[in-house]
Design an enzyme around this catalytic site. Structure first.
Site, PDB file in Angstrom:
ATOM      1  CG  HIS A   1     -15.373   0.055 -21.894  1.00  0.00           C
ATOM      2  ND1 HIS A   1     -14.140   0.600 -22.176  1.00  0.00           N
ATOM      3  CD2 HIS A   1     -15.607  -0.850 -22.869  1.00  0.00           C
ATOM      4  CE1 HIS A   1     -13.646   0.042 -23.265  1.00  0.00           C
ATOM      5  NE2 HIS A   1     -14.519  -0.846 -23.712  1.00  0.00           N
TER       6      HIS A   1
ATOM      7  CD  GLU B   1     -16.413  -5.167 -28.111  1.00  0.00           C
ATOM      8  OE1 GLU B   1     -17.509  -5.515 -28.580  1.00  0.00           O
ATOM      9  OE2 GLU B   1     -15.915  -4.037 -28.314  1.00  0.00           O
TER      10      GLU B   1
END
Length: 198
Positions: free
Chosen positions: A13, A84
């Site tokens: 990201h 994550e």
């Protein structure tokens, strides 16, 4: 008979306020910075012209927004295994701060109190790898740095702790694939940031 050797594209990201400050950002759902948004668009330009059999993204907004700005939201599927690392008690803290209390702490070896161990993150990565290997054609993943590093270790057949060797920058592109056949997984490209505005 030759095997079709798929490529797995890993897109980390774009920048967030915490990736910029070095704070551990696990499940805290932060937005991209303005530069993070610009680099997500540049990531889309970097991937332009490539065809993917499947696109998967973490459900966290930093990955979803990167996927959207890169131009893949319409075909992307959300995969919770791409979340994550859950940093538990270390969420939002910098490594230097943690080392004041635990000077020998290493994320990829020790995990996080109240969060995930390397083995737990590795188990999620293993599920993703199994699904990826069943897909015919190239695949694109949008996720976060530490998870993608563990995923890479597991792709190569290494222990989750080996993820410590694979540094990833925000909005980078990496490619996992095979050398001669499906029993020889390799890294084809790592941490490509040529398209990123610094």
């Amino acid at each position: 008979m030759s095997e079709m050797l798929a490529a797995i594209y890993l897109a980390r990201h774009g920048e967030t306020a915490w990736s910029l400050s070095g704070q551990h950002t696990g499940l805290t759902d932060l937005a991209l910075t303005e530069r993070g948004e610009r680099n997500a668009r540049r990531l889309g330009q970097r991937l332009s012209g490539l065809a993917f059999a499947k696109v998967f993204t973490s459900p966290l907004q930093r990955a979803l927004r990167t996927c959207e700005l890169a131009g893949f939201a319409a075909i992307a599927e959300v995969d919770r295994d791409l979340l994550e690392w859950n940093y538990g008690d270390y969420e939002g803290r910098r490594t230097a701060e943690i080392h004041v209390e635990r000077p020998d702490w290493q994320l990829f070896r020790d995990g996080c109190p109240g969060g995930e161990s390397p083995t737990q993150v590795g188990a999620r990565a293993d599920r993703v790898v199994r699904r990826l290997r069943a897909i015919q054609g190239d695949v694109l993943l949008f996720s976060s740095g530490h998870f993608l590093r563990v995923l890479t270790a597991r792709w190569l057949g290494l222990e989750p702790a080996a993820g410590r060797f694979f540094l990833l920058s925000t909005a980078s592109v990496s490619v996992l694939s095979y050398e001669h056949n499906l029993s020889e997984p390799v890294i084809r490209l790592w941490n490509d940031t040529r398209h990123v505005e610094t």
